[in-house]
Design a protein around this motif. Structure first.
Motif, mmCIF file in Angstrom:
data_model
loop_
_atom_site.group_PDB
_atom_site.id
_atom_site.type_symbol
_atom_site.label_atom_id
_atom_site.label_comp_id
_atom_site.label_asym_id
_atom_site.label_seq_id
_atom_site.Cartn_x
_atom_site.Cartn_y
_atom_site.Cartn_z
ATOM 1 N N GLU A 1 -9.619 84.281 82.892
ATOM 2 C CA GLU A 1 -10.756 83.367 83.064
ATOM 3 C C GLU A 1 -11.458 83.118 81.718
ATOM 4 N N THR A 2 -11.582 84.171 80.941
ATOM 5 C CA THR A 2 -12.221 84.058 79.622
ATOM 6 C C THR A 2 -11.421 83.098 78.746
ATOM 7 N N ALA A 3 -10.106 83.292 78.769
ATOM 8 C CA ALA A 3 -9.233 82.437 77.959
ATOM 9 C C ALA A 3 -9.328 80.978 78.406
ATOM 10 N N ILE A 4 -9.333 80.772 79.709
ATOM 11 C CA ILE A 4 -9.384 79.389 80.235
ATOM 12 C C ILE A 4 -10.707 78.711 79.852
ATOM 13 N N LYS A 5 -11.805 79.473 79.945
ATOM 14 C CA LYS A 5 -13.120 78.912 79.580
ATOM 15 C C LYS A 5 -13.119 78.508 78.097
ATOM 16 N N THR A 6 -12.503 79.351 77.281
ATOM 17 C CA THR A 6 -12.448 79.057 75.841
ATOM 18 C C THR A 6 -11.632 77.790 75.590
ATOM 19 N N ILE A 7 -10.511 77.681 76.283
ATOM 20 C CA ILE A 7 -9.650 76.501 76.113
ATOM 21 C C ILE A 7 -10.413 75.233 76.519
ATOM 22 N N THR A 8 -11.188 75.336 77.592
ATOM 23 C CA THR A 8 -11.962 74.174 78.063
ATOM 24 C C THR A 8 -12.962 73.736 76.983
ATOM 25 N N ALA A 9 -13.662 74.713 76.419
ATOM 26 C CA ALA A 9 -14.648 74.394 75.362
ATOM 27 C C ALA A 9 -13.937 73.823 74.130
ATOM 28 N N PHE A 10 -12.796 74.394 73.815
ATOM 29 C CA PHE A 10 -12.029 73.934 72.645
ATOM 30 C C PHE A 10 -11.540 72.495 72.870
ATOM 31 N N ASP A 11 -11.049 72.222 74.073
ATOM 32 C CA ASP A 11 -10.557 70.874 74.383
ATOM 33 C C ASP A 11 -11.681 69.841 74.272
ATOM 34 N N ALA A 12 -12.868 70.235 74.758
ATOM 35 C CA ALA A 12 -14.022 69.320 74.688
ATOM 36 C C ALA A 12 -14.320 68.974 73.228
ATOM 37 N N LEU A 13 -14.155 69.959 72.378
ATOM 38 C CA LEU A 13 -14.424 69.762 70.950
ATOM 39 C C LEU A 13 -13.351 68.868 70.306
ATOM 40 N N THR A 14 -12.105 69.172 70.593
ATOM 41 C CA THR A 14 -11.013 68.423 69.938
ATOM 42 C C THR A 14 -10.976 66.956 70.382
ATOM 43 N N GLU A 15 -11.464 66.698 71.592
ATOM 44 C CA GLU A 15 -11.508 65.309 72.083
ATOM 45 C C GLU A 15 -12.378 64.418 71.191
ATOM 46 N N ARG A 16 -13.362 65.057 70.551
ATOM 47 C CA ARG A 16 -14.303 64.289 69.713
ATOM 48 C C ARG A 16 -13.965 64.372 68.227
ATOM 49 N N ALA A 17 -12.813 64.947 67.934
ATOM 50 C CA ALA A 17 -12.530 65.246 66.522
ATOM 51 C C ALA A 17 -11.747 64.165 65.782
#
Lengths: 135, 296
Positions: free
Chosen positions: B45-61
């Motif tokens: 769950e921790t890993a998935i939450k991190t991936i979600t936050a990371f994806d949100a960031l990369t979408e705007r990069a």
């Protein structure tokens, strides 16, 4: 007979929280200090631009002004997502984020409530910039 | 299949990294939004939450191009998310962690393991193909033998209805059918011949350090012995004499190599380089270069 108009003014009492006022003043001072430092850093040829904002003010200086919105959204997203990740691992408040892309990189910081993003070329020395900006 | 190979190899590597650096609190690898491998202390769950936050960031990069690395420094520690061969390695470490040591370990180990896993995966797929091909051939040979003795299709139980009809229809089609197994026999043979081929040399990123002295040969670099050990394990029967060094500017050179003598410099991910080679590559102390062994 001319009737004289009477203007009645009602004074609304303003409650000033001294603590809040001093915090705002402090924020403004830090903002000004950081803005000066950023303006100095901006002169470096490797710096593409920067954004600094707090609750009351914002300054943007970018090579491509037409992309201000993109940069602003990205800057905000970096700090939000980084704080999310930091919270997941219970690491506390984020002090700085370095995000490296294929074309350029960005250094984002939160200094006393002032959110800063500095965009730079890949070759730029971010450690030196961080040193210059940090209080 | 491929994910299993990666997961097994990478999980072991992540565990080893944690053992070597106790200050690493958590590490995991993801690709395309999915967790590929994680150490035993990291929850899914921790890993998935991190991936979600990371994806949100990369979408705007878009403004900086595809994200290669993120380093988040917080009050109590640091999070690194680095792109390695299209995999994202996440390393969470405490403030006390030796940053250089952790980076060196991850930059060397993970790319090597990914490359090795890539080599293992196609090999096992090839083996599977060969096995299937051989089974089919055996079946079809049995069918032909039955045809010769019985001259009927009743014995060809394993054949499909279409094949039975084809066999009954005309002799020419039977010839084509008998030609097919021969073609299939020819196909797997070259694959078997290719098996002894050595894996592609792994490219390792190392930090340049100056190498000077009166007796220092100008055509030889000194490479981290951990890296040489990995190469020797990968190419057991091949004697490695030279390496190809590539600087960040794309300049490359070929030179001899030896291992770093001083044990204190071992495992730090460095390459000691004479000035002449540094000039050729237009690089200098502190810069990164990519090194890979030349296999001849």
């Amino acid at each position: 007979m001319v009737k004289k108009k009477q203007n009645q003014e009602t004074a609304t009492p303003i409650m000033v929280d001294e603590d809040e006022l001093s915090v705002t003043q402090e924020e403004d001072l830090t903002y000004k200090d950081l803005s000066d430092k950023l303006a100095k850093v901006r002169k470096d040829k490797d710096i593409i631009g920067y954004i600094i904002r707090n609750t009351t003010s914002a300054t943007v200086d970018l090579q491509e002004p037409e992309k201000i919105v993109e940069y602003a959204i990205f800057s905000s997203q970096v700090l939000d997502s980084s704080q999310d990740i930091s919270d997941i691992f219970e690491l506390g408040a984020v002090s700085s984020v370095l995000i490296e892309g294929k074309e350029s990189k960005a250094l984002c910081m939160n200094i006393e409530g002032n959110k800063i993003s500095i965009f730079m070329e890949k070759d730029a020395d971010e450690a030196d910039i961080l040193k210059q900006i940090s209080p | 299949m491929s994910n299993e190979v990666y997961a097994f190899a990478l999980k072991s590597t992540l565990e080893e990294i944690k053992n070597a650096c106790p200050d690493v609190a958590s590490n995991f690898i993801f690709k395309d939004g999915k967790v590929i491998a994680k150490d035993k202390d990291t929850e899914e769950e921790t890993a998935i939450k991190t991936i979600t936050a990371f994806d949100a960031l990369t979408e705007r990069a878009d403004t900086i191009g595809d994200v290669e690395k993120i380093t988040i420094r917080s009050a109590e520690g640091k999070v690194d998310i680095a792109n390695i061969n299209d995999f994202y390695l996440t390393t969470v470490s405490s403030k006390e962690a030796d940053e250089k040591y952790v980076n060196t370990l991850t930059r060397i180990l993970i790319p090597i393991v990914i490359k090795v896993a890539e080599k293992i995966q196609p090999a096992s797929t090839e083996n599977e193909t060969i096995t299937i091909g051989q089974t089919e051939l055996e079946e079809e040979n049995e069918v032909e033998a039955t045809k010769e003795t019985d001259d009927a299709t009743e014995g060809t139980v394993d054949q499909t209805a279409d094949e039975v009809e084809d066999n009954e229809n005309n002799q020419s089609e039977e010839e084509t059918a008998t030609a097919e197994p021969e073609e299939e026999i020819e196909e797997p043979e070259p694959e078997i011949e290719e098996e002894p081929l050595l894996p592609e040399p792994p490219a390792t990123q190392l930090i340049v350090e100056n190498l000077s002295g009166l007796l220092v040969p100008s055509d030889t670099v000194r490479v981290d012995q951990e890296v040489i050990k990995q190469w020797n394990e990968l190419y057991e029967d091949t004697k490695l004499k030279e390496v190809e060094v590539e600087a960040l500017n794309g300049k490359t050179t070929r030179c001899k190599f030896k291992q770093i003598k001083k044990s204190k410099d071992s495992g730090k991910g460095i390459i000691k380089m004479p000035e002449k080679i540094q000039l050729t590559l237009e690089t200098q102390q502190g810069e990164l270069v990519t090194v890979k062994p030349i296999i001849e």
